[in-house]
Design a protein around this motif. Sequence first.
Motif, PDB file in Angstrom:
ATOM      1  N   ARG A 275      50.519 -86.263 -90.093  1.00  0.00           N
ATOM      2  CA  ARG A 275      50.681 -85.364 -88.788  1.00  0.00           C
ATOM      3  C   ARG A 275      50.846 -85.953 -87.652  1.00  0.00           C
ATOM      4  O   ARG A 275      50.596 -87.295 -87.423  1.00  0.00           O
ATOM      5  CB  ARG A 275      48.874 -84.832 -88.710  1.00  0.00           C
ATOM      6  CG  ARG A 275      48.029 -85.520 -88.142  1.00  0.00           C
ATOM      7  CD  ARG A 275      46.587 -85.031 -88.048  1.00  0.00           C
ATOM      8  NE  ARG A 275      45.870 -84.985 -89.414  1.00  0.00           N
ATOM      9  CZ  ARG A 275      44.631 -84.735 -89.606  1.00  0.00           C
ATOM     10  NH1 ARG A 275      43.807 -84.668 -88.518  1.00  0.00           N
ATOM     11  NH2 ARG A 275      44.041 -84.948 -90.896  1.00  0.00           N
ATOM     12  N   VAL A 276      51.096 -84.991 -86.636  1.00  0.00           N
ATOM     13  CA  VAL A 276      51.688 -85.638 -85.297  1.00  0.00           C
ATOM     14  C   VAL A 276      50.647 -84.679 -84.166  1.00  0.00           C
ATOM     15  O   VAL A 276      50.906 -83.411 -84.449  1.00  0.00           O
ATOM     16  CB  VAL A 276      53.271 -85.230 -84.843  1.00  0.00           C
ATOM     17  CG1 VAL A 276      53.496 -85.637 -83.627  1.00  0.00           C
ATOM     18  CG2 VAL A 276      54.009 -86.160 -86.089  1.00  0.00           C
ATOM     19  N   VAL A 277      50.076 -85.338 -83.379  1.00  0.00           N
ATOM     20  CA  VAL A 277      49.234 -84.751 -82.559  1.00  0.00           C
ATOM     21  C   VAL A 277      49.392 -85.276 -81.056  1.00  0.00           C
ATOM     22  O   VAL A 277      50.091 -86.118 -81.002  1.00  0.00           O
ATOM     23  CB  VAL A 277      47.752 -85.189 -82.893  1.00  0.00           C
ATOM     24  CG1 VAL A 277      47.382 -84.729 -84.300  1.00  0.00           C
ATOM     25  CG2 VAL A 277      47.584 -86.779 -82.813  1.00  0.00           C
TER      26      VAL A 277
ATOM     27  N   ASP B  12      46.554 -96.802 -95.459  1.00  0.00           N
ATOM     28  CA  ASP B  12      46.761 -95.696 -96.530  1.00  0.00           C
ATOM     29  C   ASP B  12      47.247 -94.344 -95.924  1.00  0.00           C
ATOM     30  O   ASP B  12      47.973 -93.556 -96.666  1.00  0.00           O
ATOM     31  CB  ASP B  12      45.360 -95.462 -96.972  1.00  0.00           C
ATOM     32  CG  ASP B  12      44.789 -96.753 -97.942  1.00  0.00           C
ATOM     33  OD1 ASP B  12      45.514 -97.406 -98.439  1.00  0.00           O
ATOM     34  OD2 ASP B  12      43.547 -97.167 -97.342  1.00  0.00           O
ATOM     35  N   ILE B  13      46.803 -94.025 -94.531  1.00  0.00           N
ATOM     36  CA  ILE B  13      47.181 -92.857 -93.847  1.00  0.00           C
ATOM     37  C   ILE B  13      47.702 -93.235 -92.828  1.00  0.00           C
ATOM     38  O   ILE B  13      47.147 -94.031 -91.840  1.00  0.00           O
ATOM     39  CB  ILE B  13      45.770 -91.879 -93.874  1.00  0.00           C
ATOM     40  CG1 ILE B  13      45.212 -91.663 -95.528  1.00  0.00           C
ATOM     41  CG2 ILE B  13      46.245 -90.465 -93.273  1.00  0.00           C
ATOM     42  CD1 ILE B  13      44.122 -91.117 -95.093  1.00  0.00           C
ATOM     43  N   ARG B  14      48.640 -92.264 -92.114  1.00  0.00           N
ATOM     44  CA  ARG B  14      49.134 -92.530 -90.893  1.00  0.00           C
ATOM     45  C   ARG B  14      49.104 -91.424 -90.034  1.00  0.00           C
ATOM     46  O   ARG B  14      49.638 -90.326 -90.489  1.00  0.00           O
ATOM     47  CB  ARG B  14      50.612 -92.914 -90.931  1.00  0.00           C
ATOM     48  CG  ARG B  14      50.964 -94.568 -91.504  1.00  0.00           C
ATOM     49  CD  ARG B  14      51.891 -94.893 -92.022  1.00  0.00           C
ATOM     50  NE  ARG B  14      52.209 -93.939 -93.474  1.00  0.00           N
ATOM     51  CZ  ARG B  14      51.737 -94.280 -94.311  1.00  0.00           C
ATOM     52  NH1 ARG B  14      50.848 -95.341 -94.539  1.00  0.00           N
ATOM     53  NH2 ARG B  14      51.825 -93.613 -95.502  1.00  0.00           N
ATOM     54  N   LEU B  15      48.391 -91.309 -88.705  1.00  0.00           N
ATOM     55  CA  LEU B  15      48.703 -90.344 -87.857  1.00  0.00           C
ATOM     56  C   LEU B  15      49.437 -90.748 -86.546  1.00  0.00           C
ATOM     57  O   LEU B  15      49.356 -91.857 -86.413  1.00  0.00           O
ATOM     58  CB  LEU B  15      47.230 -89.821 -87.431  1.00  0.00           C
ATOM     59  CG  LEU B  15      46.123 -89.598 -88.487  1.00  0.00           C
ATOM     60  CD1 LEU B  15      44.825 -89.166 -87.753  1.00  0.00           C
ATOM     61  CD2 LEU B  15      46.373 -88.493 -89.496  1.00  0.00           C
ATOM     62  N   ALA B  16      50.257 -89.872 -86.044  1.00  0.00           N
ATOM     63  CA  ALA B  16      51.231 -90.015 -85.286  1.00  0.00           C
ATOM     64  C   ALA B  16      50.872 -89.453 -83.697  1.00  0.00           C
ATOM     65  O   ALA B  16      50.833 -88.292 -83.974  1.00  0.00           O
ATOM     66  CB  ALA B  16      52.671 -90.179 -85.319  1.00  0.00           C
ATOM     67  N   SER B  17      50.949 -90.237 -82.818  1.00  0.00           N
ATOM     68  CA  SER B  17      50.838 -89.389 -81.365  1.00  0.00           C
ATOM     69  C   SER B  17      52.223 -88.895 -81.025  1.00  0.00           C
ATOM     70  O   SER B  17      53.481 -89.294 -81.789  1.00  0.00           O
ATOM     71  CB  SER B  17      50.630 -90.361 -80.301  1.00  0.00           C
ATOM     72  OG  SER B  17      51.288 -89.952 -78.979  1.00  0.00           O
TER      73      SER B  17
ATOM     74  N   ALA C 129      46.475 -95.209 -86.706  1.00  0.00           N
ATOM     75  CA  ALA C 129      46.628 -94.208 -85.647  1.00  0.00           C
ATOM     76  C   ALA C 129      47.932 -94.810 -84.569  1.00  0.00           C
ATOM     77  O   ALA C 129      47.640 -95.621 -83.797  1.00  0.00           O
ATOM     78  CB  ALA C 129      45.411 -93.830 -84.649  1.00  0.00           C
ATOM     79  N   VAL C 130      48.975 -94.357 -84.853  1.00  0.00           N
ATOM     80  CA  VAL C 130      50.183 -94.884 -84.118  1.00  0.00           C
ATOM     81  C   VAL C 130      50.447 -94.186 -82.788  1.00  0.00           C
ATOM     82  O   VAL C 130      50.969 -93.087 -82.809  1.00  0.00           O
ATOM     83  CB  VAL C 130      51.362 -94.625 -85.364  1.00  0.00           C
ATOM     84  CG1 VAL C 130      52.704 -95.399 -84.573  1.00  0.00           C
ATOM     85  CG2 VAL C 130      51.215 -95.201 -86.511  1.00  0.00           C
ATOM     86  N   ASN C 131      49.751 -94.954 -81.682  1.00  0.00           N
ATOM     87  CA  ASN C 131      49.999 -94.531 -80.697  1.00  0.00           C
ATOM     88  C   ASN C 131      51.145 -94.302 -79.816  1.00  0.00           C
ATOM     89  O   ASN C 131      51.520 -93.688 -78.679  1.00  0.00           O
ATOM     90  CB  ASN C 131      49.098 -95.165 -79.613  1.00  0.00           C
ATOM     91  CG  ASN C 131      49.175 -96.444 -79.879  1.00  0.00           C
ATOM     92  OD1 ASN C 131      49.076 -97.365 -80.758  1.00  0.00           O
ATOM     93  ND2 ASN C 131      49.172 -97.255 -78.502  1.00  0.00           N
ATOM     94  N   GLY C 132      52.155 -95.108 -80.216  1.00  0.00           N
ATOM     95  CA  GLY C 132      53.448 -95.457 -79.841  1.00  0.00           C
ATOM     96  C   GLY C 132      54.648 -96.034 -80.270  1.00  0.00           C
ATOM     97  O   GLY C 132      54.179 -95.836 -81.784  1.00  0.00           O
ATOM     98  N   PRO C 133      55.564 -96.825 -79.918  1.00  0.00           N
ATOM     99  CA  PRO C 133      56.356 -97.527 -80.856  1.00  0.00           C
ATOM    100  C   PRO C 133      55.947 -98.365 -81.984  1.00  0.00           C
ATOM    101  O   PRO C 133      55.022 -99.155 -81.646  1.00  0.00           O
ATOM    102  CB  PRO C 133      57.166 -98.272 -79.729  1.00  0.00           C
ATOM    103  CG  PRO C 133      57.432 -97.657 -78.499  1.00  0.00           C
ATOM    104  CD  PRO C 133      55.819 -96.856 -78.735  1.00  0.00           C
ATOM    105  N   ALA C 134      56.194 -97.966 -83.171  1.00  0.00           N
ATOM    106  CA  ALA C 134      55.904 -98.847 -84.211  1.00  0.00           C
ATOM    107  C   ALA C 134      57.425 -99.329 -84.875  1.00  0.00           C
ATOM    108  O   ALA C 134      58.047 -98.866 -85.616  1.00  0.00           O
ATOM    109  CB  ALA C 134      55.365 -98.286 -85.605  1.00  0.00           C
ATOM    110  N   ILE C 135      57.752-100.630 -84.386  1.00  0.00           N
ATOM    111  CA  ILE C 135      58.935-101.076 -84.562  1.00  0.00           C
ATOM    112  C   ILE C 135      59.029-102.434 -85.314  1.00  0.00           C
ATOM    113  O   ILE C 135      58.257-103.106 -85.209  1.00  0.00           O
ATOM    114  CB  ILE C 135      59.791-101.478 -83.183  1.00  0.00           C
ATOM    115  CG1 ILE C 135      59.843-100.272 -82.326  1.00  0.00           C
ATOM    116  CG2 ILE C 135      61.079-101.520 -83.352  1.00  0.00           C
ATOM    117  CD1 ILE C 135      60.338 -98.913 -82.669  1.00  0.00           C
TER     118      ILE C 135
END
Length: 266
Positions: free
Chosen positions: A187-189, A126-131, A109-115
């Motif tokens: 997805r982006v939410v 396995d799965i990535r959801l992004a804010s 659950a990528v809530n902010g910068p993933a650098i």
Amino acid sequence: MSGFLSIDRMGGVVVATMNRPDERNALTEEHQMLEFVELCAQIRREPGVTALVLTGAGSAFSAGGNLKNMRDKKGFSAGSPADIRDAYRNGIQQIPLALYELDVPTIAAVNGPAIGAGLDLACMCDIRLASERATFASSFVKLGIVPGDGGAWLLARTIGQPKAMEMMLTGDTFDAAHALALGLVSRVVPPDELMPQALDLAARISANPSRTVRLTKRLLRESVSVSLASSLEMAAAYQALAHYTSDHDEAVRAFLEKRKPVFTGR
């Protein structure tokens, strides 16, 4: 565990939150790496765990490495070339190995910068959801270094070699919408919907027979790097195991009886 990962449990779902918001959840210390390894080992020992959700506290998912340590030649940057190699092998490289071997489905659950290493950590799931606030960069080249934690292997398998090549050779930062277009996230939410949607996804996965879910994940993972014939052989073996689970019998009965199945994880 020494506190980098904050662990919560919601039934069979484990939520691991990187909890150094003041440091933007940077991956810098050996104990942080060991916490990931220990968590994965613990989950593998617990058949009741059905999914793992990984996120970050504060405004960042993870900002990657610590630039001050690089400047001061500390941590991974300390010592001779042989020392640095061993620090990577015995430190941060243990995380992708541990997560890759985990049979339980993993959701970032990528809530902010993933650098940098933060992006690679998301790709280990396995799965990535992004804010909508998430940003992404494979920025190693801008620091004069290469991806040292499996990023070259992971990113190419996530979005394809040409797109991964462009990301790694430019080091450009891009937003969540572009990550969705690349196929990096599914997805982006809105920010306040990120964890509810991640937990809903984990719950929908967890509603299925847990042993079959683990076998399915393993079959998908291994099939990426083997021939069709080898994948079919593996599928036949896994299918034989699945047919002998109580949950398979319950699923068939429930379907024929037109009722909701009650799975036990056996």
